[in-house]
Design a protein around this motif. Structure first.
Motif, PDB file in Angstrom:
ATOM      1  N   ALA A 195      -0.228   5.421  -9.465  1.00  0.00           N
ATOM      2  CA  ALA A 195      -1.400   5.001  -8.697  1.00  0.00           C
ATOM      3  C   ALA A 195      -1.157   3.665  -7.998  1.00  0.00           C
ATOM      4  CB  ALA A 195      -2.621   4.919  -9.604  1.00  0.00           C
ATOM      5  N   ARG A 196      -0.462   2.758  -8.674  1.00  0.00           N
ATOM      6  CA  ARG A 196      -0.230   1.439  -8.066  1.00  0.00           C
ATOM      7  C   ARG A 196       0.666   1.559  -6.848  1.00  0.00           C
ATOM      8  NH1 ARG A 196      -3.526  -2.215  -7.767  1.00  0.00           N
ATOM      9  NH2 ARG A 196      -4.006  -1.813  -9.968  1.00  0.00           N
ATOM     10  N   GLN A 217      10.042   4.221  -5.568  1.00  0.00           N
ATOM     11  CA  GLN A 217       9.245   3.257  -6.338  1.00  0.00           C
ATOM     12  C   GLN A 217       8.298   3.976  -7.287  1.00  0.00           C
ATOM     13  OE1 GLN A 217       7.330   1.003  -3.259  1.00  0.00           O
ATOM     14  NE2 GLN A 217       9.127  -0.234  -2.798  1.00  0.00           N
ATOM     15  N   CYS A 218       7.745   5.095  -6.820  1.00  0.00           N
ATOM     16  CA  CYS A 218       6.803   5.859  -7.634  1.00  0.00           C
ATOM     17  C   CYS A 218       7.485   6.378  -8.900  1.00  0.00           C
ATOM     18  CB  CYS A 218       6.262   7.025  -6.808  1.00  0.00           C
ATOM     19  SG  CYS A 218       4.676   7.616  -7.386  1.00  0.00           S
ATOM     20  N   ASP A 248      -0.396   0.538  -3.119  1.00  0.00           N
ATOM     21  CA  ASP A 248       0.421  -0.379  -2.325  1.00  0.00           C
ATOM     22  C   ASP A 248       0.707   0.215  -0.948  1.00  0.00           C
ATOM     23  OD1 ASP A 248       0.600  -2.241  -4.388  1.00  0.00           O
ATOM     24  OD2 ASP A 248       2.567  -1.544  -5.066  1.00  0.00           O
ATOM     25  N   TYR A 249       1.062   1.496  -0.923  1.00  0.00           N
ATOM     26  CA  TYR A 249       1.398   2.153   0.339  1.00  0.00           C
ATOM     27  C   TYR A 249       0.187   2.210   1.260  1.00  0.00           C
ATOM     28  CZ  TYR A 249       3.054   5.841   3.524  1.00  0.00           C
ATOM     29  OH  TYR A 249       3.410   6.571   4.629  1.00  0.00           O
ATOM     30  N   ILE A 250      -0.954   2.611   0.728  1.00  0.00           N
ATOM     31  CA  ILE A 250      -2.165   2.720   1.555  1.00  0.00           C
ATOM     32  C   ILE A 250      -2.636   1.347   2.011  1.00  0.00           C
ATOM     33  CG2 ILE A 250      -4.606   3.386   1.523  1.00  0.00           C
ATOM     34  CD1 ILE A 250      -3.810   5.694  -0.342  1.00  0.00           C
ATOM     35  N   ASP A 280      -9.730   3.775 -12.562  1.00  0.00           N
ATOM     36  CA  ASP A 280      -9.114   4.118 -13.850  1.00  0.00           C
ATOM     37  C   ASP A 280      -7.686   3.612 -13.986  1.00  0.00           C
ATOM     38  OD1 ASP A 280     -11.443   5.480 -14.575  1.00  0.00           O
ATOM     39  OD2 ASP A 280     -10.724   7.385 -13.751  1.00  0.00           O
ATOM     40  N   TYR A 281      -7.220   2.883 -12.969  1.00  0.00           N
ATOM     41  CA  TYR A 281      -5.819   2.443 -12.973  1.00  0.00           C
ATOM     42  C   TYR A 281      -5.683   0.932 -12.770  1.00  0.00           C
ATOM     43  CZ  TYR A 281      -5.574   7.435 -11.925  1.00  0.00           C
ATOM     44  OH  TYR A 281      -5.737   8.805 -11.943  1.00  0.00           O
ATOM     45  N   GLY A 282      -6.704   0.188 -13.127  1.00  0.00           N
ATOM     46  CA  GLY A 282      -6.626  -1.266 -13.003  1.00  0.00           C
ATOM     47  C   GLY A 282      -7.346  -1.838 -11.804  1.00  0.00           C
TER      48      GLY A 282
END
Length: 387
Positions: free
Chosen positions: A358-359, A344-345, A363-365, A121-123
């Motif tokens: 979500a991005r 960043q969040c 990125d972190y994971i 749902d976030y790209g």
């Protein structure tokens, strides 16, 4: 002063004719621009983390199996050999090969599939696009720009595929997907060097792990004809030496076919520049029809017997739970993110709402190694791990 590669074909990528970088920089004195790209990739933190990211087997399952790092080095070695034979740019080929997996998640394709589902749902999430995001934005090393500021040609090679909606947001880099043109030959070559490396080395790791057998592989024509040749020449050979002799011949068979068939294509079409290559209706670097069929048989075998083996599926299932749990936990409570990711969040969330949050979480994971993801999971979900 840097001495350029002197035997480049007219259709190879010439650093002096590069489409350049997103941010202008003075040219390097003792290297070509593609060597500078290669060196920036090797010195990146994302490249170092590949040492502890899964190829097929999770890193802690054994130190004899391939990781994303050793795989990338093997792709670069195969790619440079083919580039030399075809008079293409070896440095550019190496740079693309070393960077192609920088955006890969922990736990291999299982990790990517679960993170993509979490990001639906976030790209969405795709490691190929994430590799580009790593070199364009996420690496933080230089005072004057974000990312590594690589040349267009290296970035073109990293981005092997892309859907049309995302291509529209990639400016010049996305044009080939919108207009259905080709990338340069070095990009085409690195893609197939990747295929040669992982197919053959997954055979090697699968045999080492005992998940597939020589007897099963002898049903596969590409393996069987090299097995017969090795046993004919060395009747008493067994074990690891036999496996190595077979696999090195399989790689040589595929590399030779790729070189010969690609040379035929280039002689037929006679492109006069890298832009002429891009304008052709089909790729020039490719296997013969016979080798394509042999490779397909091998891929189908690996999918059926190795990637779907119950032990690999158990690992994939556990890895998926780790990724999903981490994503949900960080999305629910961003205060659990480390300070840099928290900052960043807040920034991206202010610009893009929940999609921005979500991005940053993705990125972190995606940047985690296998073992770091397991440690983070324990820190969050294991009551006894309070730090």
């Amino acid at each position: 002063m840097h001495q350029p590669q002197t035997n480049l074909a007219v259709y190879a990528a010439h650093p002096s004719h590069s489409r350049g970088r997103m941010f202008d920089e003075a040219g390097p004195q003792f290297r070509s621009d593609y060597q500078r790209d290669r060196d920036r990739i090797v010195h990146s933190s994302a490249f170092r983390r590949l040492e502890y990211k899964t190829q097929v087997f999770v890193n802690h399952e054994g130190d004899m199996f391939r990781t994303r790092l050793t795989h990338s080095i093997e792709v670069a070695q195969i790619g440079r050999s083919i580039a030399r034979a075809l008079q293409l740019n070896e440095d550019l080929t190496e740079a693309i090969a070393l960077a192609h997996d920088l955006g890969h998640t922990p736990f291999g394709h299982a990790g990517q599939d679960v993170l993509n589902a979490c990001m639906r749902d976030y790209g969405g999430f795709e490691h190929n696009l994430q590799s580009l995001r790593v070199v364009d934005e996420l690496e933080e090393k230089y005072a004057e720009f974000r990312g590594l500021n690589l040349t267009f040609e290296t970035r073109e090679g990293i981005l092997k595929h892309c859907n049309l909606e995302k291509a529209k947001r990639l400016a010049e880099l996305g044009q080939r997907f919108l207009h259905k043109t080709q990338p340069g030959l070095e990009a085409q070559l690195a893609n197939l060097a990747d295929e040669i490396a992982y197919n053959n080395h997954d055979v090697d790791d699968g045999l080492r792990a005992g998940l597939i057998t020589v007897e099963q592989l002898c049903e596969i024509a590409l393996f069987r004809r090299q097995y017969d040749e090795v046993k004919r020449r060395y009747p008493d050979i067994t074990g690891r030496r036999m496996v190595h002799e077979i696999i090195r011949r399989m790689i040589n068979d595929q590399v030779s076919d790729l070189i010969n068939h690609s040379q035929d294509n280039l002689r037929t079409h006679r492109p006069e520049s890298i832009d002429a290559v891009r304008a052709l209706p089909q790729a020039m670097i490719c296997f013969s029809a016979e080798m394509d069929e042999l490779n397909l048989q091998l891929k189908q075998f690996l999918r059926r017997q190795l990637y779907h083996h119950y032990r690999v599926q158990r690992m994939a299932n556990k890895a998926g739970r780790v990724i999903r749990n981490l994503f949900n936990a960080f999305m629910d409570e961003t205060a659990m993110l480390p300070p840099e990711q928290s900052r960043q969040c807040r920034q991206l969330e202010a610009e893009q709402d929940e999609q921005g949050r979500a991005r940053v979480v993705a990125d972190y994971i995606a940047g985690m190694t296998d073992r770091y993801a397991i440690i983070e999971h324990d820190r969050i979900f294991d009551p006894s791990a309070l730090t």
